[in-house]
Scaffold this active site. Structure first.
Site, PDB file in Angstrom:
ATOM      1  N   ARG A 174       6.890 -21.624 -50.689  1.00 33.11           N
ATOM      2  CA  ARG A 174       8.119 -21.442 -49.702  1.00 33.11           C
ATOM      3  C   ARG A 174       9.385 -20.848 -51.085  1.00 33.11           C
ATOM      4  O   ARG A 174      10.549 -21.335 -50.758  1.00 33.11           O
ATOM      5  CB  ARG A 174       8.451 -22.243 -49.043  1.00 33.11           C
ATOM      6  N   SER A 224       7.941 -24.032 -38.764  1.00 32.92           N
ATOM      7  CA  SER A 224       8.181 -25.404 -39.492  1.00 32.92           C
ATOM      8  C   SER A 224       9.401 -25.604 -39.927  1.00 32.92           C
ATOM      9  O   SER A 224      10.029 -24.807 -40.376  1.00 32.92           O
ATOM     10  CB  SER A 224       7.040 -25.067 -40.618  1.00 32.92           C
ATOM     11  N   GLU A 294      12.491 -26.779 -44.657  1.00 35.14           N
ATOM     12  CA  GLU A 294      12.120 -25.410 -44.859  1.00 35.14           C
ATOM     13  C   GLU A 294      13.007 -24.541 -44.174  1.00 35.14           C
ATOM     14  O   GLU A 294      13.216 -23.348 -44.526  1.00 35.14           O
ATOM     15  CB  GLU A 294      10.574 -25.183 -44.199  1.00 35.14           C
TER      16      GLU A 294
END
Length: 304
Positions: A174, A224, A294
């Site tokens: 990420r 998410s 996230e």
């Protein structure tokens, strides 16, 4: 702001929308207004917008499809630049596919499939633009888009174009170096693998069916919410901590996938932020792990 909107609209071909509700531009369907939302129609537009905000001393923020964003209830001050479909041209040459940053991932994957180029199947159902996906190194099913990148073209904040190759972008979980650059992604070149279009289609359908089985696609969300801690899954920890189904206002930890917070209809950013902190507390209390976000938070939220 209306005077500024008129002045900017006279300089570019794209759209300029004063006091635009950002809930219309995020997949969570949450968020107050942008003072000015601007959708450039070209790189030239983008460079003009950057010149304009420098001239006027305006703060600015860049978004794509808003699929990884929580926008505060008070909105975002200054100019929000939305890199959308008008900067989303797609072309194929050999094993490479070139996409403007505003192209939706699903459209890039569909063009690749038609051209008999495999590798993007894992992205099916991710509601991001290619620019946003590459910046955050979006991934699913054990694959990450950074592994496919050949080059990324950016426009920096003073209007200069630069091209980076994959090795220069330090892709990780990420993460990419693009997150640190004072620059905006305008084009991505991906290297894919020749394959039978029907085989690509079958794999894409399998990924999509799995996504429908395991994720609450019937409600607005941002995917998410938390990053997976090393060697574990945030959803598993949240479920074991007893937070599945927890609700504040119209924000709820999904019963289907505990790392999703869904908007049941009229959730506010403040509801989501309160729920995020509650989930974090519960996971910290049970496992001693502090979950990292996230999703990105825009506007004045007071969240960490």
């Amino acid at each position: 702001m209306n005077r500024l909107a008129e002045e900017l609209a006279a300089r570019i071909a794209g759209r300029v929308l004063p006091n635009e509700p950002l809930k219309e531009h995020t997949t969570w369907r949450i968020g107050g207004p942008a003072d000015l939302l601007v959708e450039p129609a070209s790189r030239e537009d983008l460079k003009m917008i950057l010149r304009f905000v420098r001239e006027k001393g305006l703060p600015f923020t860049v978004i794509g499809n808003g699929s990884n964003l929580l926008v505060s209830d008070t909105g975002v001050q200054g100019v929000v630049v939305k890199i959308g479909e008008r900067m989303g041209a797609i072309s194929v040459a050999g094993r490479s596919i070139t996409a403007g940053a505003g192209a939706k991932l699903g459209r890039v994957a569909a063009v690749a499939q038609e051209a008999g180029l495999g590798g993007l199947e894992f992205t099916v159902g991710i509601p991001a633009t290619i620019g946003g996906a590459v910046t955050m190194n979006a991934g699913a099913n054990g694959s990450m888009i950074g592994d496919l990148v050949e080059t990324v073209t950016v426009v920096d904040y003073v209007g200069q174009e630069k091209v980076f190759n994959r090795a220069e972008l330090a892709f990780g979980y990420r993460y990419s170096r693009l997150q640190q650059l004072k620059a905006i992604v305008v084009e991505v070149v991906l290297g894919l693998t020749p394959d039978d279009p029907e085989a690509i289609r079958r794999r894409s359908q399998e990924y999509l069916q799995k996504r429908r089985r395991t994720q609450p696609l019937e409600y607005p969300s941002a995917g998410s919410v938390f990053k997976n801690p090393p060697g574990d899954a945030a959803g598993r920890l949240i479920e074991l901590a007893g937070a599945k189904g927890l609700r504040i206002g119209d924000a709820m930890v999904s019963e289907k996938h505990a790392n999703f917070i869904v908007n049941l209809g009229a959730a506010k950013a403040s509801d989501v932020l309160s729920l995020i902190e509650r989930v974090r507390e519960m996971v910290r209390a049970k496992f001693g792990i502090t979950l990292e976000l996230e999703v990105k938070i825009l506007g004045d939220s007071g969240a960490g």
